[in-house]
Write a protein that holds these residues in place. Structure first.
Motif, PDB file in Angstrom:
ATOM      1  N   LEU A 390      44.602  26.533  43.724  1.00  0.00           N
ATOM      2  CA  LEU A 390      45.989  26.316  43.309  1.00  0.00           C
ATOM      3  C   LEU A 390      46.231  26.795  41.884  1.00  0.00           C
ATOM      4  O   LEU A 390      47.250  27.413  41.575  1.00  0.00           O
ATOM      5  N   LEU A 391      45.255  26.550  40.994  1.00  0.00           N
ATOM      6  CA  LEU A 391      45.425  26.988  39.602  1.00  0.00           C
ATOM      7  C   LEU A 391      45.447  28.503  39.508  1.00  0.00           C
ATOM      8  O   LEU A 391      46.229  29.097  38.749  1.00  0.00           O
ATOM      9  N   ARG A 392      44.561  29.198  40.246  1.00  0.00           N
ATOM     10  CA  ARG A 392      44.551  30.651  40.215  1.00  0.00           C
ATOM     11  C   ARG A 392      45.845  31.249  40.751  1.00  0.00           C
ATOM     12  O   ARG A 392      46.412  32.186  40.207  1.00  0.00           O
ATOM     13  N   ALA A 393      46.376  30.656  41.846  1.00  0.00           N
ATOM     14  CA  ALA A 393      47.636  31.167  42.414  1.00  0.00           C
ATOM     15  C   ALA A 393      48.804  30.952  41.451  1.00  0.00           C
ATOM     16  O   ALA A 393      49.688  31.801  41.309  1.00  0.00           O
ATOM     17  N   LEU A 394      48.780  29.837  40.713  1.00  0.00           N
ATOM     18  CA  LEU A 394      49.862  29.558  39.772  1.00  0.00           C
ATOM     19  C   LEU A 394      49.820  30.532  38.609  1.00  0.00           C
ATOM     20  O   LEU A 394      50.865  31.030  38.151  1.00  0.00           O
ATOM     21  N   ALA A 395      48.596  30.854  38.108  1.00  0.00           N
ATOM     22  CA  ALA A 395      48.478  31.798  36.983  1.00  0.00           C
ATOM     23  C   ALA A 395      48.966  33.178  37.388  1.00  0.00           C
ATOM     24  O   ALA A 395      49.669  33.870  36.640  1.00  0.00           O
ATOM     25  N   GLU A 396      48.609  33.610  38.623  1.00  0.00           N
ATOM     26  CA  GLU A 396      49.063  34.911  39.096  1.00  0.00           C
ATOM     27  C   GLU A 396      50.586  34.946  39.234  1.00  0.00           C
ATOM     28  O   GLU A 396      51.222  35.944  38.871  1.00  0.00           O
ATOM     29  N   ARG A 397      51.165  33.908  39.739  1.00  0.00           N
ATOM     30  CA  ARG A 397      52.631  33.887  39.920  1.00  0.00           C
ATOM     31  C   ARG A 397      53.348  33.920  38.571  1.00  0.00           C
ATOM     32  O   ARG A 397      54.347  34.637  38.395  1.00  0.00           O
ATOM     33  N   VAL A 398      52.844  33.200  37.585  1.00  0.00           N
ATOM     34  CA  VAL A 398      53.469  33.192  36.248  1.00  0.00           C
ATOM     35  C   VAL A 398      53.379  34.554  35.602  1.00  0.00           C
ATOM     36  O   VAL A 398      54.327  35.048  34.975  1.00  0.00           O
ATOM     37  N   SER A 399      52.239  35.206  35.758  1.00  0.00           N
ATOM     38  CA  SER A 399      52.064  36.530  35.171  1.00  0.00           C
ATOM     39  C   SER A 399      53.031  37.524  35.789  1.00  0.00           C
ATOM     40  O   SER A 399      53.658  38.337  35.098  1.00  0.00           O
ATOM     41  N   ARG A 400      53.146  37.476  37.111  1.00  0.00           N
ATOM     42  CA  ARG A 400      54.035  38.396  37.801  1.00  0.00           C
ATOM     43  C   ARG A 400      55.494  38.164  37.397  1.00  0.00           C
ATOM     44  O   ARG A 400      56.264  39.104  37.171  1.00  0.00           O
TER      45      ARG A 400
END
Length: 535
Positions: A390-400
């Motif tokens: 969940l943390l990795r998916a959240l970081a990717e979404r914020v970056s995008r």
């Protein structure tokens, strides 16, 4: 020279000689008076036998009739003072003997008899008239037994229609005193003479008109009573007025007119006919002693019936009690079933507890602390894995999202926004000018069309026609009346002129306008002008 003619008759007028003839000259009044005196002197008192023809009774109370035979008709008049004393009413077809004096009526140049006494030509004539009237009323169903009402057994109020000064009312009151006491109301009437029929009919209708809440109580029973007499004396009770009044009475009526051998038409239409007035009183209410004896008899019968009923029920109860089983026998079988069920319940309870204890021990053996600790560690590991993903998916979404925002921020320069705003304002000014010009043109065009429509409406409106002298006729509901035939079916119309509206009433209904010779219509104010046109 010619001699003057002598005076005509005894007490006649002195004729005036004509200038060119020796024939006597009379005025109309003089010759009528002379004829009247001559007839009254020669026929001062006569008795005339004939058949009654036309009979007229005006509101003045006088009676006008014709006496006729096979070859002649004699007019007659009975003054009101004499008519009120007659024992019977003269009717068409009755043969009578009239006593009076012959006189003339100058107003219509005819002679007549002033009747001072009138009697039937014989008992047979009255009986023939009575039989004819009886057949007429019987044909109407007034004598039918089906329409007669039952007499009340114990009336509280009794109305009596009779003369208050005769022996009949005293005998009846004495009969009531000897029997059951009741409230007696006497309606005084004449029991013979010209006014007898009308007073008896009015008394019967008056008793029926009383309401339950009136100060005078409404009778439960009516008695029409009179003593005996000849057919002429009883004739008032053979008139149609009292017979129809008794037939229409809602209160039961007992007829007690005359003795047992006498009969009248009221006897046939009444609900009961008593041979004498005293018998009518006996029929109206029972004897008090008989009522007391009947009450005592009914009381004894009731007491005996109650005793017999109680004794019969007592015997039946004893018989039923002997057939019932004892209480111990009734309870023994249910008591045994209860004991057996109690024993089965105790055994079943012990068995159920043992089964539940075994199941609990089996479950408790499975629940060891080491097993619970192992399952907790496994659940924590699965939770850590999910948390990392969940943390990795959240970081990717914020970056995008940050990259997309930076791209949009580079495109949103202030000078570009100002340039687009200026271009939009220019397009808006152009569109506003075009819209203003289009609106002005549209309003001008619609105003012209509205003026044309208004001018056409004024040309077609009936107001302009009314201003030229025409009128519009409407009925009470506001609908236009277009033809004279439609106007004849109305009683009132409204006529609208250019300066207002007036009401008018229709007169001369049923006339054909073509036959009326150019008449204006219903009334002077209701129709149009002679040269006008009805809208």
């Amino acid at each position: 020279m010619l001699d003057k003619p002598s005076r005509q008759g005894t007490g006649g007028p002195l004729p005036r000689p004509a200038p060119a003839s020796n024939v006597a000259e009379y005025s109309v009044s003089e010759i009528s008076t002379a004829i009247k005196r001559t007839m009254e002197d020669n026929f001062g008192f006569v008795r005339v036998r004939g058949e009654v023809g036309r009979v007229s009774r005006p509101a003045s109370g006088h009676v006008y009739l014709d006496l006729k035979d096979e070859r002649a008709v004699l007019a007659g008049v009975i003054w009101r003072s004499t008519a009120s004393k007659l024992k019977f009413k003269p009717e068409e077809g009755l043969e009578v003997i009239a006593t009076g004096r012959i006189t003339t009526y100058p107003g219509s140049s005819k002679y007549q008899i002033v009747i001072e006494a009138l009697e039937p030509a014989g008992t047979g004539a009255l009986m023939a008239l009575l039989e004819e009237r009886k057949r007429k009323l019987a044909a109407e169903g007034l004598f039918a037994e089906a329409r007669k009402k039952a007499l009340p057994y114990l009336p509280r109020v009794i109305g009596i229609v009779t003369s208050p000064s005769g022996a009949v009312i005293r005998d009846m009151l004495h009969g009531f005193d000897e029997r059951f006491p009741s409230h007696i109301i006497v309606w005084p009437v004449r029991v013979q003479g010209e006014t007898c029929a009308g007073e008896v009919a009015a008394a019967v209708r008056g008793f029926n008109a009383l309401a339950p809440g009136d100060p005078l109580p409404r009778p439960d029973l009516l008695i029409v009573a009179r003593g005996g007499g000849s057919i002429e004396d009883l004739w008032g009770f053979n008139e149609e007025a009292p017979v129809r009044a008794v037939a229409a009475s809602d209160i039961p009526v007992i007829s007690a007119v005359g003795h047992e051998t006498d009969w009248t038409l009221i006897d046939l239409v009444a609900d009961a006919r008593a041979p004498t007035p005293t018998k009518a009183a006996e029929w109206a209410v029972p004897r008090r002693s008989d009522l007391l004896a009947r009450v005592v008899e009914l009381r004894d019968r009731q007491r005996l019936a109650i005793q017999r009923t109680l004794e019969s029920h007592r015997r039946e109860l004893r018989g039923l009690a002997r057939g019932l089983p004892r209480l111990t026998d009734l309870l023994s079988l249910p008591r045994q079933r209860f004991d057996a069920a109690a024993e089965r319940l105790a055994r079943a309870r012990y068995t159920y507890v043992a089964q539940r204890r075994g199941e609990l021990q089996a479950w408790s053996g499975r629940l060891r602390p080491s097993l619970l600790t192992q399952r907790t560690a496994q659940a924590r590991e699965r939770l850590d894995v999910v948390k990392g993903r969940l943390l990795r998916a959240l970081a990717e979404r914020v970056s995008r999202e940050r990259q997309q925002l930076a791209a949009w921020a580079g495109r949103l320069r202030p000078d570009l926004l100002t340039q687009r705003t200026v271009q939009a304002r220019e397009r808006l000014d152009v569109a506003t000018g075009r819209l203003r010009r289009s609106t002005v043109a549209t309003v001008k065009r619609e105003r012209q069309r509205l003026d044309a429509q208004a001018q056409l409406l004024r040309a077609l409106s009936h107001k302009g026609v009314l201003a030229r002298g025409f009128a519009l006729v409407r009925d009470a509901e506001g609908h236009a009346v277009r033809t004279a035939e439609a106007a004849q079916a109305l009683t009132r119309v409204d006529i609208e002129f250019a300066d207002g509206t007036v009401g008018a009433h229709i007169e001369g209904k049923g006339q054909n306008p073509a036959r009326a010779g150019g008449q204006r219509g219903a009334s002077r104010s209701a129709g149009p002008a002679k040269q006008g046109k009805l809208l």
